[in-house]
Design a protein around this motif. Structure first.
Motif, PDB file in Angstrom:
ATOM      1  N   GLU A  22       0.829  -1.211   0.000  1.00  0.00           N
ATOM      2  CA  GLU A  22       0.000   0.000   0.000  1.00  0.00           C
ATOM      3  C   GLU A  22       0.862   1.260   0.000  1.00  0.00           C
ATOM      4  O   GLU A  22       0.532   2.256  -0.655  1.00  0.00           O
ATOM      5  N   ILE A  23       1.970   1.230   0.735  1.00  0.00           N
ATOM      6  CA  ILE A  23       2.879   2.389   0.766  1.00  0.00           C
ATOM      7  C   ILE A  23       3.455   2.649  -0.621  1.00  0.00           C
ATOM      8  O   ILE A  23       3.525   3.791  -1.088  1.00  0.00           O
ATOM      9  N   GLU A  24       3.869   1.573  -1.303  1.00  0.00           N
ATOM     10  CA  GLU A  24       4.434   1.718  -2.651  1.00  0.00           C
ATOM     11  C   GLU A  24       3.397   2.253  -3.634  1.00  0.00           C
ATOM     12  O   GLU A  24       3.706   3.073  -4.503  1.00  0.00           O
ATOM     13  N   LYS A  25       2.148   1.802  -3.480  1.00  0.00           N
ATOM     14  CA  LYS A  25       1.080   2.304  -4.357  1.00  0.00           C
ATOM     15  C   LYS A  25       0.872   3.803  -4.157  1.00  0.00           C
ATOM     16  O   LYS A  25       0.675   4.554  -5.120  1.00  0.00           O
ATOM     17  N   ASN A  26       0.914   4.242  -2.890  1.00  0.00           N
ATOM     18  CA  ASN A  26       0.750   5.668  -2.605  1.00  0.00           C
ATOM     19  C   ASN A  26       1.877   6.487  -3.203  1.00  0.00           C
ATOM     20  O   ASN A  26       1.663   7.601  -3.711  1.00  0.00           O
ATOM     21  N   ILE A  27       3.106   5.949  -3.155  1.00  0.00           N
ATOM     22  CA  ILE A  27       4.256   6.643  -3.741  1.00  0.00           C
ATOM     23  C   ILE A  27       4.061   6.811  -5.250  1.00  0.00           C
ATOM     24  O   ILE A  27       4.266   7.894  -5.813  1.00  0.00           O
ATOM     25  N   LEU A  28       3.635   5.736  -5.917  1.00  0.00           N
ATOM     26  CA  LEU A  28       3.472   5.784  -7.374  1.00  0.00           C
ATOM     27  C   LEU A  28       2.302   6.667  -7.792  1.00  0.00           C
ATOM     28  O   LEU A  28       2.272   7.182  -8.921  1.00  0.00           O
ATOM     29  N   ASP A  29       1.321   6.841  -6.900  1.00  0.00           N
ATOM     30  CA  ASP A  29       0.172   7.706  -7.207  1.00  0.00           C
ATOM     31  C   ASP A  29       0.470   9.182  -6.946  1.00  0.00           C
ATOM     32  O   ASP A  29      -0.337  10.053  -7.284  1.00  0.00           O
ATOM     33  N   THR A  30       1.609   9.460  -6.328  1.00  0.00           N
ATOM     34  CA  THR A  30       1.968  10.832  -5.969  1.00  0.00           C
ATOM     35  C   THR A  30       2.725  11.506  -7.116  1.00  0.00           C
ATOM     36  O   THR A  30       3.556  10.885  -7.776  1.00  0.00           O
ATOM     37  N   LYS A  31       2.433  12.780  -7.318  1.00  0.00           N
ATOM     38  CA  LYS A  31       3.134  13.546  -8.354  1.00  0.00           C
ATOM     39  C   LYS A  31       3.934  14.676  -7.719  1.00  0.00           C
ATOM     40  O   LYS A  31       3.527  15.270  -6.725  1.00  0.00           O
ATOM     41  N   GLU A  32       5.059  14.967  -8.328  1.00  0.00           N
ATOM     42  CA  GLU A  32       5.910  16.067  -7.876  1.00  0.00           C
ATOM     43  C   GLU A  32       6.208  16.945  -9.084  1.00  0.00           C
ATOM     44  O   GLU A  32       6.810  16.486 -10.062  1.00  0.00           O
ATOM     45  N   GLU A  33       5.758  18.206  -9.022  1.00  0.00           N
ATOM     46  CA  GLU A  33       5.863  19.111 -10.171  1.00  0.00           C
ATOM     47  C   GLU A  33       5.211  18.499 -11.403  1.00  0.00           C
ATOM     48  O   GLU A  33       5.759  18.512 -12.509  1.00  0.00           O
TER      49      GLU A  33
ATOM     50  N   LYS B 166       4.871  15.506 -12.216  1.00  0.00           N
ATOM     51  CA  LYS B 166       5.508  14.291 -12.715  1.00  0.00           C
ATOM     52  C   LYS B 166       5.378  13.185 -11.665  1.00  0.00           C
ATOM     53  O   LYS B 166       5.523  13.452 -10.462  1.00  0.00           O
ATOM     54  N   PRO B 167       5.081  11.954 -12.092  1.00  0.00           N
ATOM     55  CA  PRO B 167       4.913  10.855 -11.118  1.00  0.00           C
ATOM     56  C   PRO B 167       6.225  10.531 -10.417  1.00  0.00           C
ATOM     57  O   PRO B 167       7.303  10.551 -11.027  1.00  0.00           O
ATOM     58  N   LEU B 168       6.114  10.260  -9.123  1.00  0.00           N
ATOM     59  CA  LEU B 168       7.299   9.843  -8.377  1.00  0.00           C
ATOM     60  C   LEU B 168       7.690   8.421  -8.774  1.00  0.00           C
ATOM     61  O   LEU B 168       6.853   7.621  -9.173  1.00  0.00           O
ATOM     62  N   GLY B 169       8.965   8.128  -8.647  1.00  0.00           N
ATOM     63  CA  GLY B 169       9.448   6.790  -8.970  1.00  0.00           C
ATOM     64  C   GLY B 169       9.782   6.006  -7.711  1.00  0.00           C
ATOM     65  O   GLY B 169      10.051   6.572  -6.652  1.00  0.00           O
ATOM     66  N   LEU B 170       9.751   4.701  -7.845  1.00  0.00           N
ATOM     67  CA  LEU B 170      10.088   3.800  -6.742  1.00  0.00           C
ATOM     68  C   LEU B 170      11.349   3.034  -7.131  1.00  0.00           C
ATOM     69  O   LEU B 170      11.381   2.364  -8.169  1.00  0.00           O
ATOM     70  N   GLU B 171      12.398   3.154  -6.317  1.00  0.00           N
ATOM     71  CA  GLU B 171      13.652   2.466  -6.646  1.00  0.00           C
ATOM     72  C   GLU B 171      13.489   0.956  -6.491  1.00  0.00           C
ATOM     73  O   GLU B 171      13.032   0.472  -5.455  1.00  0.00           O
ATOM     74  N   VAL B 172      13.865   0.222  -7.524  1.00  0.00           N
ATOM     75  CA  VAL B 172      13.767  -1.236  -7.523  1.00  0.00           C
ATOM     76  C   VAL B 172      15.050  -1.828  -8.104  1.00  0.00           C
ATOM     77  O   VAL B 172      15.850  -1.122  -8.727  1.00  0.00           O
ATOM     78  N   ILE B 173      15.226  -3.118  -7.902  1.00  0.00           N
ATOM     79  CA  ILE B 173      16.345  -3.853  -8.499  1.00  0.00           C
ATOM     80  C   ILE B 173      15.784  -4.770  -9.583  1.00  0.00           C
ATOM     81  O   ILE B 173      14.836  -5.509  -9.336  1.00  0.00           O
ATOM     82  N   VAL B 174      16.379  -4.715 -10.770  1.00  0.00           N
ATOM     83  CA  VAL B 174      15.958  -5.574 -11.878  1.00  0.00           C
ATOM     84  C   VAL B 174      17.107  -6.524 -12.221  1.00  0.00           C
ATOM     85  O   VAL B 174      18.251  -6.080 -12.399  1.00  0.00           O
ATOM     86  N   LEU B 175      16.801  -7.816 -12.270  1.00  0.00           N
ATOM     87  CA  LEU B 175      17.800  -8.822 -12.627  1.00  0.00           C
ATOM     88  C   LEU B 175      17.519  -9.339 -14.032  1.00  0.00           C
ATOM     89  O   LEU B 175      16.386  -9.702 -14.361  1.00  0.00           O
ATOM     90  N   ASP B 176      18.572  -9.356 -14.858  1.00  0.00           N
ATOM     91  CA  ASP B 176      18.406  -9.886 -16.207  1.00  0.00           C
ATOM     92  C   ASP B 176      18.485 -11.410 -16.162  1.00  0.00           C
ATOM     93  O   ASP B 176      18.690 -11.991 -15.081  1.00  0.00           O
ATOM     94  N   PRO B 177      18.307 -12.118 -17.286  1.00  0.00           N
ATOM     95  CA  PRO B 177      18.323 -13.589 -17.270  1.00  0.00           C
ATOM     96  C   PRO B 177      19.622 -14.202 -16.748  1.00  0.00           C
ATOM     97  O   PRO B 177      19.624 -15.358 -16.326  1.00  0.00           O
ATOM     98  N   SER B 178      20.706 -13.425 -16.755  1.00  0.00           N
ATOM     99  CA  SER B 178      21.979 -13.915 -16.212  1.00  0.00           C
ATOM    100  C   SER B 178      22.176 -13.531 -14.752  1.00  0.00           C
ATOM    101  O   SER B 178      23.262 -13.680 -14.196  1.00  0.00           O
ATOM    102  N   PHE B 179      21.139 -12.975 -14.134  1.00  0.00           N
ATOM    103  CA  PHE B 179      21.132 -12.562 -12.723  1.00  0.00           C
ATOM    104  C   PHE B 179      22.078 -11.390 -12.440  1.00  0.00           C
ATOM    105  O   PHE B 179      22.552 -11.220 -11.329  1.00  0.00           O
ATOM    106  N   ARG B 180      22.337 -10.567 -13.465  1.00  0.00           N
ATOM    107  CA  ARG B 180      23.058  -9.312 -13.233  1.00  0.00           C
ATOM    108  C   ARG B 180      22.062  -8.277 -12.732  1.00  0.00           C
ATOM    109  O   ARG B 180      20.936  -8.190 -13.246  1.00  0.00           O
ATOM    110  N   GLU B 181      22.467  -7.494 -11.735  1.00  0.00           N
ATOM    111  CA  GLU B 181      21.554  -6.557 -11.081  1.00  0.00           C
ATOM    112  C   GLU B 181      21.679  -5.155 -11.660  1.00  0.00           C
ATOM    113  O   GLU B 181      22.778  -4.664 -11.904  1.00  0.00           O
ATOM    114  N   PHE B 182      20.528  -4.505 -11.857  1.00  0.00           N
ATOM    115  CA  PHE B 182      20.466  -3.129 -12.346  1.00  0.00           C
ATOM    116  C   PHE B 182      19.493  -2.355 -11.464  1.00  0.00           C
ATOM    117  O   PHE B 182      18.358  -2.793 -11.253  1.00  0.00           O
ATOM    118  N   THR B 183      19.945  -1.215 -10.959  1.00  0.00           N
ATOM    119  CA  THR B 183      19.071  -0.354 -10.157  1.00  0.00           C
ATOM    120  C   THR B 183      18.232   0.507 -11.101  1.00  0.00           C
ATOM    121  O   THR B 183      18.780   1.196 -11.969  1.00  0.00           O
TER     122      THR B 183
END
Length: 252
Positions: free
Chosen positions: A164-175, A177-194
């Motif tokens: 619910e907290i993450e949903k509220n962050i994504l629904d919030t706008k600043e100037e 523009k929608p706010l972003g939520l920092e996440v980690i994305v792993l590709d098929p080789s398990f390399r991490e990208f912020t």
């Protein structure tokens, strides 16, 4: 050759089991397999530990893992099979063989299965709450480095992976523009990208209302450059959490 290697791994694991305290995380994949096909290798307490770890990691996936109570029941059923007559046992045994297949077919139609080696990697990261998000077909716009984003239309999403907290962050706008939520994305080789997850509302040309799209932005172009993704290629996207932080896994 692979069968011989697996048997050697099992022998080595059983030998270690005699001298060191049991840890379900060690040889996690083998423990899952053996817990289903060779119950006599484990005590009831060890089976509980395996199931607890498995469920904590993959609680949202439809799993073929057999619970401890089912394991005990299976032991009793196996004993009954030996005593039943050929006439009386043919129908019941046949039904028992058919039911697992029916369940498996139903589950496979709902969502794909993660391979054992990927399950083990998520476990090593202490990942929990694994959920199947969607099957994403890559379009030209997704691979364009100038766009630098992966779109995930809300109507294609298969589960609710946000708090619910993450949903509220994504629904919030600043100037505006929608706010972003920092996440980690792993590709098929398990390399991490912020990256940053944002919720965009995109107007439709033919209708008055808008459609919502999740977008993974920032560093997406770097992930694309590290992988040989093609237009029309399909990726299964999974989410999981490490110490509460949202992660996405791209599985090809």
């Amino acid at each position: 050759m692979e069968k011989k290697t697996m048997l050697q791994d099992i022998d080595a694991m059983m030998e270690k089991k005699k001298s060191i305290p049991f840890d379900p995380k060690v040889n996690f994949s083998l423990n899952i397999i053996l817990a289903q096909v060779a119950l006599h290798f484990y005590t009831d307490e060890e089976l509980s530990q395996i199931e607890e770890l498995y469920q904590s990691v993959f609680q949202e996936t439809k799993s073929p893992f057999i619970s401890q109570n089912t394991m005990k029941k299976e032991k009793m059923d196996n004993n009954k099979k030996r005593n039943c007559s050929s006439d009386e046992g043919s129908m019941s045994c046949g039904e028992r063989r058919v039911k697992p297949k029916t369940i498996k077919e139903k589950e496979s139609s709902q969502s794909p299965k993660l391979s054992i080696h990927i399950m083990e990697k998520i476990t090593k990261l202490n990942g929990t709450n694994v959920r199947y998000v969607m099957c994403k077909k890559l379009f030209k716009t997704d691979l364009n480095v100038n766009n630098n984003r992966l779109s995930m239309p809300l109507k294609k999403i298969k589960c609710d992976f946000l708090t619910e907290i993450e949903k509220n962050i994504l629904d919030t706008k600043e100037e505006d523009k929608p706010l972003g939520l920092e996440v980690i994305v792993l590709d098929p080789s398990f390399r991490e990208f912020t990256m940053s997850l944002k919720l965009w509302k995109m107007p439709k040309k033919s209708k008055m209302h808008s459609t919502c799209v999740y977008n993974l932005i920032k560093n997406w172009r770097f992930l694309v450059s590290q992988n040989n993704f093609k237009e029309d290629q399909e990726l299964n996207i999974w989410s999981f959490r490490v110490n509460g932080k949202l992660h996405f896994l791209l599985d090809d």
